[in-house]
Design an enzyme around this catalytic site. Structure first.
Site, PDB file in Angstrom:
ATOM      1  N   ASN A  11       0.877  -1.174   0.000  1.00  0.00           N
ATOM      2  CA  ASN A  11       0.000   0.000   0.000  1.00  0.00           C
ATOM      3  C   ASN A  11       0.913   1.223   0.000  1.00  0.00           C
ATOM      4  OD1 ASN A  11      -1.755   2.076   0.567  1.00  0.00           O
ATOM      5  ND2 ASN A  11      -2.337   1.338   2.604  1.00  0.00           N
ATOM      6  N   LYS A  13       0.086   4.244  -0.144  1.00  0.00           N
ATOM      7  CA  LYS A  13      -0.537   5.410   0.505  1.00  0.00           C
ATOM      8  C   LYS A  13      -0.346   6.642  -0.374  1.00  0.00           C
ATOM      9  CE  LYS A  13       0.043   3.043   4.860  1.00  0.00           C
ATOM     10  NZ  LYS A  13       0.217   3.078   6.295  1.00  0.00           N
ATOM     11  N   HIS A  97      -9.295   1.131   5.365  1.00  0.00           N
ATOM     12  CA  HIS A  97      -7.983   1.301   6.006  1.00  0.00           C
ATOM     13  C   HIS A  97      -8.152   2.222   7.210  1.00  0.00           C
ATOM     14  CE1 HIS A  97      -3.847   2.362   6.750  1.00  0.00           C
ATOM     15  NE2 HIS A  97      -3.511   1.292   6.063  1.00  0.00           N
ATOM     16  N   GLU A  99      -6.467   4.570   8.225  1.00  0.00           N
ATOM     17  CA  GLU A  99      -6.229   5.990   7.912  1.00  0.00           C
ATOM     18  C   GLU A  99      -7.466   6.619   7.275  1.00  0.00           C
ATOM     19  OE1 GLU A  99      -2.527   5.339   5.851  1.00  0.00           O
ATOM     20  OE2 GLU A  99      -1.633   4.736   7.764  1.00  0.00           O
ATOM     21  N   GLU A 167      -4.861  -4.919  10.697  1.00  0.00           N
ATOM     22  CA  GLU A 167      -3.793  -3.946  10.910  1.00  0.00           C
ATOM     23  C   GLU A 167      -4.009  -3.219  12.236  1.00  0.00           C
ATOM     24  OE1 GLU A 167      -1.873  -2.628   6.927  1.00  0.00           O
ATOM     25  OE2 GLU A 167      -3.614  -1.366   7.287  1.00  0.00           O
ATOM     26  N   GLY A 173       3.399   2.022  10.790  1.00  0.00           N
ATOM     27  CA  GLY A 173       4.422   3.053  10.640  1.00  0.00           C
ATOM     28  C   GLY A 173       5.188   3.367  11.911  1.00  0.00           C
ATOM     29  N   SER A 212       4.064  -2.395  10.191  1.00  0.00           N
ATOM     30  CA  SER A 212       5.518  -2.511  10.375  1.00  0.00           C
ATOM     31  C   SER A 212       6.095  -3.854   9.929  1.00  0.00           C
ATOM     32  CB  SER A 212       5.905  -2.200  11.821  1.00  0.00           C
ATOM     33  OG  SER A 212       5.577  -0.854  12.136  1.00  0.00           O
TER      34      SER A 212
HETATM   35  P1  13P Z   1       3.522   0.201   7.539  1.00  0.00           P
HETATM   36  O1  13P Z   1       3.971  -1.085   6.870  1.00  0.00           O
HETATM   37  O2  13P Z   1       4.251   1.399   7.034  1.00  0.00           O
HETATM   38  O3  13P Z   1       3.508   0.058   9.022  1.00  0.00           O
HETATM   39  O4  13P Z   1       1.984   0.429   7.081  1.00  0.00           O
HETATM   40  C1  13P Z   1       1.073  -0.603   7.189  1.00  0.00           C
HETATM   41  C2  13P Z   1      -0.166  -0.216   6.474  1.00  0.00           C
HETATM   42  O5  13P Z   1      -0.906   0.632   6.918  1.00  0.00           O
HETATM   43  C3  13P Z   1      -0.465  -0.894   5.197  1.00  0.00           C
HETATM   44  O6  13P Z   1      -1.771  -0.668   4.782  1.00  0.00           O
END
Ligand code: 13P
Length: 251
Positions: A11, A13, A97, A99, A167, A173, A212
Protein backbone atom coordinates in the site's frame (compact mmCIF):
# COMPACT_ATOMS: atom_id res chain seq x y z
CA UNK A 1 -6.99 -29.63 3.56
CA UNK A 2 -6.79 -26.83 0.99
CA UNK A 3 -5.21 -23.61 2.27
CA UNK A 4 -5.63 -20.01 1.08
CA UNK A 5 -3.04 -18.86 -1.48
CA UNK A 6 -1.05 -16.09 0.27
CA UNK A 7 -1.15 -12.46 -0.84
CA UNK A 8 1.64 -9.95 -0.27
CA UNK A 9 0.19 -6.49 -0.91
CA UNK A 10 1.94 -3.13 -0.93
CA UNK A 11 0.00 0.00 0.00
CA UNK A 12 1.91 3.03 -1.24
CA UNK A 13 -0.54 5.41 0.51
CA UNK A 14 -0.02 9.05 -0.64
CA UNK A 15 3.43 8.33 -2.06
CA UNK A 16 4.55 7.99 -5.64
CA UNK A 17 4.85 9.99 -8.86
CA UNK A 18 5.64 8.97 -12.42
CA UNK A 19 9.28 8.27 -11.50
CA UNK A 20 8.05 5.56 -9.08
CA UNK A 21 7.29 3.29 -12.04
CA UNK A 22 11.00 2.46 -11.81
CA UNK A 23 10.34 0.67 -8.49
CA UNK A 24 7.64 -1.46 -10.14
CA UNK A 25 10.02 -2.28 -12.97
CA UNK A 26 12.72 -3.19 -10.43
CA UNK A 27 10.28 -5.35 -8.46
CA UNK A 28 9.23 -7.15 -11.62
CA UNK A 29 12.89 -7.89 -12.42
CA UNK A 30 13.53 -9.18 -8.88
CA UNK A 31 10.47 -11.45 -9.11
CA UNK A 32 11.79 -12.89 -12.36
CA UNK A 33 15.39 -13.39 -11.26
CA UNK A 34 14.86 -14.52 -7.65
CA UNK A 35 13.54 -18.00 -6.84
CA UNK A 36 9.75 -18.38 -7.26
CA UNK A 37 7.56 -17.21 -4.40
CA UNK A 38 4.38 -19.05 -3.41
CA UNK A 39 2.23 -15.95 -3.17
CA UNK A 40 0.32 -13.41 -5.19
CA UNK A 41 1.97 -9.96 -5.38
CA UNK A 42 -0.05 -6.75 -5.42
CA UNK A 43 0.88 -3.07 -5.42
CA UNK A 44 -1.70 -0.39 -4.61
CA UNK A 45 -0.18 2.88 -5.85
CA UNK A 46 -1.99 6.23 -5.53
CA UNK A 47 -4.97 6.54 -7.89
CA UNK A 48 -2.99 8.79 -10.24
CA UNK A 49 -0.65 5.89 -11.06
CA UNK A 50 -3.13 3.01 -11.40
CA UNK A 51 -3.70 3.17 -15.16
CA UNK A 52 -0.06 3.80 -16.05
CA UNK A 53 1.15 1.07 -13.67
CA UNK A 54 -1.33 -1.43 -15.04
CA UNK A 55 -0.34 -0.48 -18.60
CA UNK A 56 3.24 -1.51 -17.84
CA UNK A 57 1.99 -5.08 -18.35
CA UNK A 58 4.05 -6.57 -15.52
CA UNK A 59 2.46 -10.01 -15.34
CA UNK A 60 3.82 -10.93 -11.88
CA UNK A 61 2.45 -7.79 -10.19
CA UNK A 62 -1.25 -7.06 -9.80
CA UNK A 63 -2.34 -3.45 -9.37
CA UNK A 64 -4.91 -2.25 -6.87
CA UNK A 65 -6.49 0.91 -5.45
CA UNK A 66 -6.52 2.28 -1.89
CA UNK A 67 -10.17 3.34 -1.65
CA UNK A 68 -13.34 3.86 -3.70
CA UNK A 69 -16.72 5.54 -3.46
CA UNK A 70 -19.75 3.39 -2.64
CA UNK A 71 -21.66 4.50 -5.73
CA UNK A 72 -21.03 3.79 -9.40
CA UNK A 73 -21.16 7.41 -10.62
CA UNK A 74 -22.69 10.79 -9.79
CA UNK A 75 -22.12 14.20 -8.26
CA UNK A 76 -19.26 13.34 -5.88
CA UNK A 77 -16.45 15.74 -6.67
CA UNK A 78 -13.02 14.24 -6.24
CA UNK A 79 -14.25 10.70 -5.65
CA UNK A 80 -13.53 7.61 -7.73
CA UNK A 81 -15.87 4.64 -8.18
CA UNK A 82 -14.93 0.97 -8.22
CA UNK A 83 -16.12 0.77 -11.84
CA UNK A 84 -13.63 3.51 -12.76
CA UNK A 85 -10.83 1.72 -10.90
CA UNK A 86 -11.59 -1.45 -12.81
CA UNK A 87 -11.53 0.52 -16.03
CA UNK A 88 -8.10 1.91 -15.05
CA UNK A 89 -6.76 -1.63 -14.62
CA UNK A 90 -7.15 -2.31 -10.89
CA UNK A 91 -7.83 -5.87 -9.68
CA UNK A 92 -8.17 -5.08 -5.98
CA UNK A 93 -9.43 -2.19 -3.83
CA UNK A 94 -8.41 -1.64 -0.21
CA UNK A 95 -11.41 -0.47 1.81
CA UNK A 96 -11.67 0.58 5.45
CA UNK A 97 -7.98 1.30 6.01
CA UNK A 98 -7.57 2.79 9.48
CA UNK A 99 -6.23 5.99 7.91
CA UNK A 100 -9.53 6.33 6.00
CA UNK A 101 -11.52 5.44 9.12
CA UNK A 102 -9.62 8.09 11.13
CA UNK A 103 -8.91 10.87 8.57
CA UNK A 104 -12.28 10.66 6.78
CA UNK A 105 -14.44 9.40 9.61
CA UNK A 106 -15.42 6.27 7.68
CA UNK A 107 -17.78 3.94 9.53
CA UNK A 108 -18.02 0.18 9.16
CA UNK A 109 -21.46 0.72 7.55
CA UNK A 110 -19.87 2.87 4.85
CA UNK A 111 -17.12 0.29 4.37
CA UNK A 112 -19.81 -2.36 3.92
CA UNK A 113 -21.33 -0.26 1.12
CA UNK A 114 -17.90 0.28 -0.48
CA UNK A 115 -17.15 -3.44 -0.31
CA UNK A 116 -20.44 -4.17 -2.10
CA UNK A 117 -19.48 -1.62 -4.77
CA UNK A 118 -16.11 -3.36 -5.21
CA UNK A 119 -17.86 -6.71 -5.69
CA UNK A 120 -20.43 -5.24 -8.07
CA UNK A 121 -17.59 -3.91 -10.21
CA UNK A 122 -16.10 -7.41 -10.38
CA UNK A 123 -13.07 -6.52 -8.25
CA UNK A 124 -11.64 -7.95 -5.05
CA UNK A 125 -11.85 -6.04 -1.77
CA UNK A 126 -9.21 -5.97 0.94
CA UNK A 127 -11.29 -5.06 3.98
CA UNK A 128 -9.18 -3.64 6.81
CA UNK A 129 -9.85 -3.88 10.53
CA UNK A 130 -7.72 -3.11 13.58
CA UNK A 131 -7.71 -1.73 17.10
CA UNK A 132 -6.08 1.45 18.39
CA UNK A 133 -3.50 1.41 21.17
CA UNK A 134 -6.07 2.62 23.72
CA UNK A 135 -8.44 -0.18 22.72
CA UNK A 136 -5.64 -2.72 22.98
CA UNK A 137 -4.57 -1.49 26.42
CA UNK A 138 -8.20 -1.64 27.58
CA UNK A 139 -8.31 -5.32 26.52
CA UNK A 140 -10.85 -4.61 23.77
CA UNK A 141 -8.91 -5.93 20.74
CA UNK A 142 -11.25 -8.85 19.97
CA UNK A 143 -14.44 -6.87 20.50
CA UNK A 144 -13.27 -4.00 18.30
CA UNK A 145 -11.80 -6.13 15.51
CA UNK A 146 -14.67 -8.63 15.30
CA UNK A 147 -17.22 -5.81 15.60
CA UNK A 148 -15.63 -3.91 12.67
CA UNK A 149 -15.38 -7.13 10.70
CA UNK A 150 -18.99 -8.24 10.96
CA UNK A 151 -20.42 -4.84 10.06
CA UNK A 152 -17.89 -4.10 7.29
CA UNK A 153 -18.50 -7.37 5.41
CA UNK A 154 -21.60 -7.55 3.20
CA UNK A 155 -23.23 -10.90 2.42
CA UNK A 156 -21.69 -10.76 -1.08
CA UNK A 157 -18.27 -11.68 0.40
CA UNK A 158 -16.62 -14.91 -0.69
CA UNK A 159 -13.06 -16.14 -0.33
CA UNK A 160 -12.63 -15.28 -4.03
CA UNK A 161 -13.67 -11.63 -3.86
CA UNK A 162 -12.60 -10.61 -0.35
CA UNK A 163 -9.38 -10.51 1.67
CA UNK A 164 -9.29 -9.43 5.32
CA UNK A 165 -6.47 -7.08 6.37
CA UNK A 166 -5.77 -7.08 10.11
CA UNK A 167 -3.79 -3.95 10.91
CA UNK A 168 -3.39 -2.88 14.55
CA UNK A 169 -3.41 0.92 14.30
CA UNK A 170 -0.58 1.25 16.85
CA UNK A 171 1.70 -0.94 14.70
CA UNK A 172 1.29 1.11 11.51
CA UNK A 173 4.42 3.05 10.64
CA UNK A 174 5.75 2.79 14.20
CA UNK A 175 8.21 -0.10 13.93
CA UNK A 176 6.20 -1.86 16.66
CA UNK A 177 4.47 -5.18 16.01
CA UNK A 178 2.35 -7.46 18.13
CA UNK A 179 3.95 -10.74 19.21
CA UNK A 180 3.58 -13.63 16.79
CA UNK A 181 1.28 -15.29 19.36
CA UNK A 182 -0.96 -12.22 19.52
CA UNK A 183 -1.15 -12.11 15.72
CA UNK A 184 -2.01 -15.81 15.57
CA UNK A 185 -4.69 -15.38 18.26
CA UNK A 186 -6.56 -12.54 16.58
CA UNK A 187 -6.22 -14.06 13.09
CA UNK A 188 -7.69 -17.28 14.47
CA UNK A 189 -10.58 -15.35 16.02
CA UNK A 190 -11.15 -13.69 12.64
CA UNK A 191 -11.07 -17.12 10.98
CA UNK A 192 -13.67 -18.46 13.39
CA UNK A 193 -15.92 -15.44 12.77
CA UNK A 194 -15.60 -15.99 9.00
CA UNK A 195 -16.52 -19.67 9.16
CA UNK A 196 -19.46 -18.88 11.46
CA UNK A 197 -20.71 -16.32 8.96
CA UNK A 198 -19.75 -17.84 5.59
CA UNK A 199 -19.61 -21.56 6.37
CA UNK A 200 -16.90 -23.74 4.85
CA UNK A 201 -15.78 -20.94 2.51
CA UNK A 202 -14.70 -18.97 5.60
CA UNK A 203 -11.69 -21.27 5.85
CA UNK A 204 -10.44 -20.08 2.44
CA UNK A 205 -10.50 -16.28 2.95
CA UNK A 206 -7.03 -14.79 3.07
CA UNK A 207 -6.39 -12.96 6.34
CA UNK A 208 -3.33 -10.77 5.88
CA UNK A 209 -1.35 -8.95 8.57
CA UNK A 210 -0.25 -5.31 8.28
CA UNK A 211 1.73 -2.99 10.55
CA UNK A 212 5.52 -2.51 10.37
CA UNK A 213 6.16 -5.61 8.28
CA UNK A 214 9.80 -5.60 7.15
CA UNK A 215 12.17 -8.09 5.52
CA UNK A 216 13.57 -8.83 9.01
CA UNK A 217 10.24 -9.84 10.63
CA UNK A 218 8.19 -11.07 7.65
CA UNK A 219 9.12 -14.73 7.81
CA UNK A 220 8.20 -15.04 11.48
CA UNK A 221 4.91 -13.11 11.14
CA UNK A 222 3.90 -14.94 7.95
CA UNK A 223 4.45 -18.29 9.67
CA UNK A 224 1.84 -17.50 12.36
CA UNK A 225 -1.35 -19.53 12.36
CA UNK A 226 -4.01 -18.15 9.99
CA UNK A 227 -1.73 -15.48 8.53
CA UNK A 228 -2.09 -15.67 4.76
CA UNK A 229 0.09 -12.80 3.69
CA UNK A 230 1.02 -9.21 4.44
CA UNK A 231 -0.26 -5.69 3.86
CA UNK A 232 2.84 -3.52 3.71
CA UNK A 233 3.13 0.27 3.84
CA UNK A 234 6.56 1.87 4.10
CA UNK A 235 8.57 -1.20 3.11
CA UNK A 236 6.58 -1.58 -0.13
CA UNK A 237 7.98 1.66 -1.56
CA UNK A 238 11.39 0.13 -2.25
CA UNK A 239 11.47 -2.89 -4.57
CA UNK A 240 14.36 -4.51 -2.69
CA UNK A 241 12.59 -4.23 0.70
CA UNK A 242 9.30 -5.50 -0.67
CA UNK A 243 11.07 -8.38 -2.39
CA UNK A 244 12.68 -9.19 0.97
CA UNK A 245 9.19 -9.53 2.47
CA UNK A 246 8.00 -11.68 -0.43
CA UNK A 247 10.98 -13.91 0.42
CA UNK A 248 8.93 -15.23 3.36
CA UNK A 249 7.14 -17.31 0.69
CA UNK A 250 10.27 -18.64 -0.99
CA UNK A 251 11.46 -22.18 -0.30
P1 13P B 1 3.52 0.20 7.54
O1 13P B 1 3.97 -1.09 6.87
O2 13P B 1 4.25 1.40 7.03
O3 13P B 1 3.51 0.06 9.02
O4 13P B 1 1.98 0.43 7.08
C1 13P B 1 1.07 -0.60 7.19
C2 13P B 1 -0.17 -0.22 6.47
O5 13P B 1 -0.91 0.63 6.92
C3 13P B 1 -0.46 -0.89 5.20
O6 13P B 1 -1.77 -0.67 4.78
Amino acid sequence: MQKPHPLVAGNWKMNGVTASHAELEALSTLLKTDSPAECEVLICPPATLIASSSNMGLSAIKIGAQDCHSEVSGAHTGDISAVMLKDAGADYVIVGHSERRADHDESSDLINAKTKAVHNAGLRAIVCVGETDAERVAGDTSTVVLGQLLVSLPDSCTSENTVIGYEPVWAIGTGKTPTVEDVADIHTEIRTALTERFGEDGAMFRIIYGGSVKPSNAKELMAALNVDGALVGGASLKATDFNGIIAAYRA
